[in-house]
Design a protein around this motif. Structure first.
Motif, short mmCIF file in Angstrom:
data_model
loop_
_atom_site.label_atom_id
_atom_site.label_comp_id
_atom_site.label_asym_id
_atom_site.label_seq_id
_atom_site.Cartn_x
_atom_site.Cartn_y
_atom_site.Cartn_z
N ARG A 446 23.97 12.91 85.08
CA ARG A 446 23.22 14.18 85.42
C ARG A 446 22.36 14.82 84.28
N SER A 503 14.61 18.84 91.29
CA SER A 503 16.27 18.42 91.10
C SER A 503 16.59 17.98 92.19
N GLY A 504 17.67 16.91 92.10
CA GLY A 504 18.20 16.29 92.95
C GLY A 504 18.25 14.70 92.72
N ASN A 505 18.50 13.58 93.65
CA ASN A 505 18.78 12.23 93.19
C ASN A 505 17.39 11.46 93.04
N GLN A 539 20.27 5.02 89.36
CA GLN A 539 20.31 6.27 90.30
C GLN A 539 20.58 7.36 89.21
N MET A 541 20.68 12.04 88.67
CA MET A 541 20.67 13.33 89.21
C MET A 541 20.13 14.39 88.29
#
Ligand SMILES: Nc1nc2c(c(=O)[nH]1)N[C@H]1C(S)=C(S)[C@@H](COP(=O)(O)O)O[C@H]1N2
Ligand SMILES: [Mo]
Length: 543
Positions: A446, A503-505, A539, A541
């Motif tokens: 994150r 914001s987000g993946n 990936q 976030m």
């Protein structure tokens, strides 16, 4: 009369009731007997070589017979903890088999003895088939097996008589569940059994621990290594340029400290090689056989080079790669003394523990500085990295080139000889594939809102890295900023700052370019048989 004859159902219940409580005792007796076999052999083995120690011999044999998919699975799942995983698996397997042997032994003593003897025989077979084993190496296991049988007998005799705990006075009524070893004069109570079992466990643990301590204390190589001062190189490594390290924090250090350098090998106990008696033999298809001692090697014109070593089992994004400063003698100089014959095309290098690698002869003769290394980052090679001498070859994966604890080089041909991993389904020719690795952000990290710093490392030994590109989600590929390059044989770091991300993946991909083959291939390949390929994606976030 019906009233004096127990119903079949009641008999069955009583039998089960009498049978059941003995089973766990017998199983425990079996496990302790097996532990005794191993512990006694471990203690006795301390006075022999490491291959005489049963767990090492069993585990090494297991590794040698490990099918490809399992070895792959182990390295990919447990990484450099694969050995711990192997030992855990072995412990569980041995415990289950030993518990069965205990139950067998209680029912029929001869079968129990046979089971322990089979276990001992399997271990002896493993011990005797290790590289360099001699018949005396079987002694620890034979001793252990004898003591194990005695312990099994002692414990089985102490198993409380069936039903004794619940229905007093029924021991005379033996029936089908009579223990095969008569109780003798011993009073069989729970306490008696557990006292004996506990004592056995304590003594076995002490024997095993003592064995390891004695083995360590008897080692003389550690002292020699500690006192060893490597000579200064007449041809030191070229000075490192400034700016090798990616500015992104969290990227691996450009130079890998010895303590953090990945370790991959088939050796369960680190081979102990005495540098004072070490000798390397270069023979086979040569005009002249050459032998060199450690002292002669140190006296030669050693050169020093930074090289990135990579393991073929490294998955995309994996950490089985490291860069160190190696000190050693160019292999081509030894080969020049031996003068290979014209039809030779391979050198089979073998380590003291039987591992071998097949390296193309020309790679060891060209000017790429394939080394017989004695030093790593200014120290004698650490024992796990091949002390006293190993090979390191720029541009090839370790399994076809980087033989640790090397003692033999046979000049030969690919069509007449094969090496350890090529016999197990891996490729004969294994140049390192061009690869970019994203290290920051970590997978599923994150990160705070705002631009995101991407950082990582790319390698393409012998060709060099001339570009790294990154792609965020499905956007355009964009060039990353390359850190300085030390040489084509060392990895190169990069950094990239993304624009503000929602914001987000998100996903980041990276791919490297080398000047010979261009952009690294997108085609995904598994590590088998000649190294993973494809573009790694990570990936993360954004908050
Ligand atoms: N004796 C011996 N040398 C060996 C191996 C081995 O199993 N035994 N593994 C090779 C492999 S697969 C690699 S990737 C490198 C790893 O070297 P390192 O453990 O010093 O990083 O050693 C090579 N040399
Ligand atoms: Mo490897």
């Amino acid at each position: 009369m019906a009233s004096s004859k127990p119903s079949p159902a009641r008999t069955r219940t009583r039998t089960l009731f009498r049978l059941r409580p003995a089973v766990p005792y017998a199983a425990l007796a079996g496990i302790l007997a097996a532990a005794t076999v191993l512990a006694v052999a471990e203690l006795a083995g301390a006075f022999f070589t490491a291959r005489a120690r049963p767990l090492i011999a069993l585990g090494s044999t297991f590794i040698d017979f490990t099918p490809l998919w399992l070895k792959n699975f182990a390295v990919e799942t447990f990484g450099t903890n694969d050995k711990a995983a192997l030992f855990a698996g072995m412990a569980v397997t041995i415990a289950v088999l030993a518990a069965l042997a205990g139950v067998l032994a209680r029912r029929r003593w001869a079968l129990g003895v046979a089971a322990v003897v089979v276990m001992g025989t399997v271990i002896v077979a493993c011990v005797l088939t290790r590289a360099g084993a001699s018949p005396v190496d079987a002694i620890p296991t034979v001793l252990g097996t004898a003591v194990g049988i005695a312990v099994l007998r002692g414990l089985i005799r102490r198993i409380p008589a069936a039903g004794a705990e619940t229905t007093a006075g029924t021991t005379a009524d033996a029936g089908a569940d009579t223990p095969s070893v008569p109780p003798g004069g011993t009073r069989t109570t729970r306490r008696g059994f557990f006292a004996a079992a506990g004592l056995t466990a304590v003594i076995a643990a002490a024997a095993a621990t003592g064995g390891r301590a004695i083995a360590a204390a008897r080692s003389t190589t550690a002292g020699f290594r500690a006192a060893l001062r490597l000579p200064a190189s007449a041809d030191p490594a070229p000075a490192l340029p400034a700016g090798l390290q990616s500015p992104v924090s969290g990227v691996t250090p450009w130079l890998t400290p010895n303590a953090d350098f990945y370790r991959i090998d088939t050796a369960l106990s680190v081979p102990e090689v005495d540098a004072e008696t070490w000798e390397l033999r270069i023979h086979g298809m040569v005009e002249e056989e050459v032998r060199i001692s450690f002292a002669e090697l140190l006296d030669s014109d050693l050169i020093e080079r930074h090289l990135t070593l990579t393991c073929v089992s490294n998955p995309l994004g994996g950490d089985l790669a490291g860069t160190a400063k190696w000190l050693g003698l160019p292999v081509r100089e030894l080969l020049a003394r031996a003068r290979p014959t014209a039809d030779a095309d391979m050198v089979l290098s073998t380590s003291v523990d039987g591992f071998s690698a097949s390296t193309p002869l020309e790679v060891l003769q060209d000017d790429r500085d394939a080394l017989l290394a004695v030093g790593m980052n200014g120290e004698p090679l650490p024992p796990v990295h091949g002390y006293p001498v190993r090979m390191v070859v720029p541009g090839l994966y370790g399994f076809v080139s980087a033989t640790k604890w090397i003692i033999d080089m046979e000049v030969t041909r690919f069509d007449t000889q094969t090496a350890y991993w090529t016999d197990r389904g891996w490729a004969e020719q294994a140049p390192v594939k061009t690869m970019a690795r994203v290290e920051v952000p970590a997978s599923f990290a994150r990160v705070p809102a705002g631009p995101v710093d991407i950082g990582g490392t790319a390698w393409s030994q012998q060709r060099g890295i001339t570009g790294v590109e990154v792609q965020i989600d499905d956007g355009e590929w964009q060039p990353a900023v390359l850190a300085a390059e030390a040489s084509v044989d060392t990895w190169r770091q990069f950094s990239f700052r993304t624009p503000e991300l929602s914001s987000g993946n998100h996903t980041v991909r990276a791919r490297a370019t080398d000047p010979q083959d261009g952009v690294q291939t997108e085609a995904r390949a598994d590590t088998v048989p000649d190294g993973a390929s494809g573009w790694q994606s990570v990936q993360f976030m954004v908050e």
